[in-house]
Design a protein around this motif. Structure first.
Motif, PDB file in Angstrom:
ATOM      1  N   ARG A   1      -3.814  -1.840  -2.372  1.00 49.44           N
ATOM      2  CA  ARG A   1      -3.991  -3.187  -1.475  1.00 49.44           C
ATOM      3  C   ARG A   1      -1.534  -3.712  -1.589  1.00 49.44           C
ATOM      4  O   ARG A   1      -1.512  -4.298  -1.183  1.00 49.44           O
ATOM      5  N   ASN A   2      -2.130  -4.471  -3.405  1.00 54.01           N
ATOM      6  CA  ASN A   2      -1.257  -4.963  -3.628  1.00 54.01           C
ATOM      7  C   ASN A   2       0.076  -3.969  -3.600  1.00 54.01           C
ATOM      8  O   ASN A   2       1.292  -4.491  -2.985  1.00 54.01           O
ATOM      9  N   MET A   3       0.384  -2.186  -3.674  1.00 55.84           N
ATOM     10  CA  MET A   3       1.249  -1.483  -3.363  1.00 55.84           C
ATOM     11  C   MET A   3       1.586  -1.411  -1.977  1.00 55.84           C
ATOM     12  O   MET A   3       2.937  -2.012  -1.646  1.00 55.84           O
TER      13      MET A   3
ATOM     14  N   MET B   1       5.447  -0.079  -1.618  1.00 65.71           N
ATOM     15  CA  MET B   1       5.353   0.754  -0.873  1.00 65.71           C
ATOM     16  C   MET B   1       6.071   0.441   0.742  1.00 65.71           C
ATOM     17  O   MET B   1       6.667   1.488   1.431  1.00 65.71           O
ATOM     18  N   ARG B   2       6.219  -0.559   0.658  1.00 65.92           N
ATOM     19  CA  ARG B   2       7.582  -1.101   1.856  1.00 65.92           C
ATOM     20  C   ARG B   2       9.130  -0.291   1.419  1.00 65.92           C
ATOM     21  O   ARG B   2       9.246   0.133   2.781  1.00 65.92           O
TER      22      ARG B   2
ATOM     23  N   ARG C   1       0.034   3.271   4.292  1.00 61.76           N
ATOM     24  CA  ARG C   1      -1.011   1.189   4.559  1.00 61.76           C
ATOM     25  C   ARG C   1      -2.313   2.210   5.391  1.00 61.76           C
ATOM     26  O   ARG C   1      -3.100   1.200   5.582  1.00 61.76           O
ATOM     27  N   LEU C   2      -2.064   3.028   5.793  1.00 61.35           N
ATOM     28  CA  LEU C   2      -3.187   3.351   7.342  1.00 61.35           C
ATOM     29  C   LEU C   2      -4.781   4.054   6.154  1.00 61.35           C
ATOM     30  O   LEU C   2      -6.115   3.803   6.315  1.00 61.35           O
TER      31      LEU C   2
ATOM     32  N   LEU D   1      -8.550   4.687   1.387  1.00 58.53           N
ATOM     33  CA  LEU D   1      -9.516   6.260   1.202  1.00 58.53           C
ATOM     34  C   LEU D   1      -8.529   6.832   0.255  1.00 58.53           C
ATOM     35  O   LEU D   1      -9.681   7.379  -0.776  1.00 58.53           O
ATOM     36  N   PHE D   2      -7.657   6.567  -0.878  1.00 60.15           N
ATOM     37  CA  PHE D   2      -6.920   6.764  -1.666  1.00 60.15           C
ATOM     38  C   PHE D   2      -8.067   6.489  -2.809  1.00 60.15           C
ATOM     39  O   PHE D   2      -8.318   6.425  -3.440  1.00 60.15           O
ATOM     40  N   ALA D   3      -7.880   4.589  -2.223  1.00 59.21           N
ATOM     41  CA  ALA D   3      -8.589   3.637  -3.369  1.00 59.21           C
ATOM     42  C   ALA D   3     -10.248   3.902  -3.874  1.00 59.21           C
ATOM     43  O   ALA D   3     -10.475   5.596  -5.029  1.00 59.21           O
ATOM     44  N   LEU D   4     -10.693   5.155  -2.662  1.00 56.10           N
ATOM     45  CA  LEU D   4     -12.219   5.270  -3.050  1.00 56.10           C
ATOM     46  C   LEU D   4     -12.117   6.839  -4.102  1.00 56.10           C
ATOM     47  O   LEU D   4     -12.544   6.769  -5.322  1.00 56.10           O
ATOM     48  N   LEU D   5     -11.189   7.457  -2.992  1.00 56.36           N
ATOM     49  CA  LEU D   5     -10.719   8.537  -4.416  1.00 56.36           C
ATOM     50  C   LEU D   5     -10.512   8.788  -5.619  1.00 56.36           C
ATOM     51  O   LEU D   5     -10.974   9.575  -7.143  1.00 56.36           O
ATOM     52  N   PHE D   6      -9.561   7.527  -5.770  1.00 54.53           N
ATOM     53  CA  PHE D   6      -9.379   8.029  -7.416  1.00 54.53           C
ATOM     54  C   PHE D   6     -10.249   6.754  -7.819  1.00 54.53           C
ATOM     55  O   PHE D   6     -10.008   7.348  -9.028  1.00 54.53           O
TER      56      PHE D   6
END
Length: 417
Positions: free
Chosen positions: A279-281, A286-287, A298-299, A303-308
């Protein structure tokens, strides 16, 4: 275990430098310099409490050796003699409290978003696109390679002149030295690419140049991967990386610190939970990504967080299996980084012979007095591996960004001053 019986608080020698203990602070990017790379009071304020805590050795965040190798805004530089007075301030501030300090020297190569870092372009061993950032680097010419080698040597000499106790060459985590070692990122056919013996030439030449500039008695250590963690690409495995370390030991390296992974690997170098980090990135570095990647992150960052979270769960000593392979083959000290938080885990790593020292980053960000607290079995702020600090790198000053832990840290530092 009483302090007198603990391997964690016994002396260890790196080159001709003796440290009082075996828990050290690893490199963590700071985002606390001026925009043109000068040391600031804000940077000193980060390191002084760590030194006050009795930490035997502090390794700085990566310091760029030339502007072409800068990786992020507000990064410290050692690219010119005008940086020496500020670097001396940093070394003196740490020494005033009894700690030693090494400068980590780095060139980021292709692992950069040029617009974010404020550089004109990315360069690398070969023109291989970085899949996370979308950056396509330009292949370095032989003349440019020689200039970078000279920049490493000059930067090391400046750090020695400024009073640092040693330097670390950053050859891990997919930065330029790592890019030359790894077949996936090095497709060259000259003396710096192709065979194993050619791909290690860049790192060996950098080491030799530094050694020629600082002398035999000044510690020079290497940070390198225990595994590249590049599935479906030609990355290096542990046996190959141990072989690299053995060559460096023969060349005169004084210690090896073992990490893991490239940017393209995901997050194997930190572990923990990743919602706060990503979220911070999204609101930070990431901007500056190309628009497809920017909107993709952004979208889909939840999901990436859950996977990581599943792939890289919280665990202490997650690089020990790699470090142990290095320790079996090397006679110089092996340092292991990788999620260490507790005295029990650190002591177990040393007692098993998996490494000679342990290093920590996020644990010191949460608790600058970590060494003192562990040594005297005192409570202190405890990192919860939320990785929010990682998500702010290059955008906000390095600090703990977990609200509860940060409140404990701020209260502790208020009492310290």
């Amino acid at each position: 275990m009483p302090v007198a019986d603990s391997p964690l608080f016994t002396p260890v020698t790196i080159g001709k430098l003796t440290l009082s203990g075996r828990l050290i602070k690893t490199a963590t990017a700071e985002t606390r310099a001026t925009h043109d790379g000068f040391v600031t009071p804000e940077l000193l304020q980060f390191y002084i409490p760590i030194a006050k805590g009795g930490t035997p050795l502090i390794i700085t965040g990566n310091i760029y050796v030339g502007l072409d190798g800068k990786s992020a805004p507000r990064q410290v530089g050692a690219d010119d003699d005008d940086k020496i007075p500020g670097l001396r301030q940093l070394a003196d501030a740490v020494h005033a409290h009894g700690s030693k300090i090494f400068a980590q020297l780095n060139h980021c190569g292709r692992q950069v978003v040029p617009q974010f870092a404020g550089v004109s372009e990315a360069v690398s061993a070969s023109a291989v696109k970085e899949l996370v950032t979308g950056t396509l680097p330009r292949e370095l010419s032989l003349r440019e390679i020689q200039a970078i080698i000279a920049n490493f040597g000059a930067a090391a000499a400046r750090c020695k002149q400024a009073g640092f106790d040693g330097v670390q060459i950053h050859a891990a985590n997919g930065y330029l030295m790592s890019q030359f070692l790894t077949p996936h990122t090095n497709r060259r056919t000259d003396r710096y690419g192709g065979s194993f013996d050619h791909r290690i030439n860049m790192l060996r030449d950098v080491f030799r140049e530094i050694r020629s500039r600082v002398g035999a008695d000044f510690p020079v250590i290497i940070k390198m991967n225990g595994s590249d963690k590049l599935p479906l690409r030609h990355g290096l495995n542990t046996d190959e990386l141990v072989r690299v370390a053995m060559v460096l030991q023969k060349d005169g390296a004084d210690a090896i610190e073992v990490s893991v992974g490239h940017y393209e690997s995901g997050m194997p170098m930190v572990h923990g939970t990743f919602a706060r980090c990503l979220r911070n990135m999204v609101g930070g570095a990431m901007r500056y990504l190309p628009w497809v990647r920017r909107w993709g992150f952004r979208l889909f960052w939840p999901l990436f967080a859950l996977l990581f979270d599943v792939l890289w769960p919280r665990r202490e000593g997650f690089n020990l299996r790699y470090a142990q392979a290095f320790a079996r083959e090397l006679s110089i000290p092996v340092i292991c980084v990788g999620g260490f938080l507790t005295r029990a885990a650190m002591e177990a790593a040393l007692a098993r012979g998996s490494c000679d020292l342990v290093s920590a980053g996020r644990a010191f960000i949460a608790d600058p007095l970590l060494y003192r607290h562990i040594q005297h079995d005192e409570p202190g702020p405890r990192c919860v591996d939320c990785n929010a600090c990682i998500g702010h790198l290059g955008v906000q000053p390095v600090d703990c960004y977990h609200p509860a832990v940060r409140a404990q840290k701020d209260a502790m530092l208020a009492r310290l001053t």
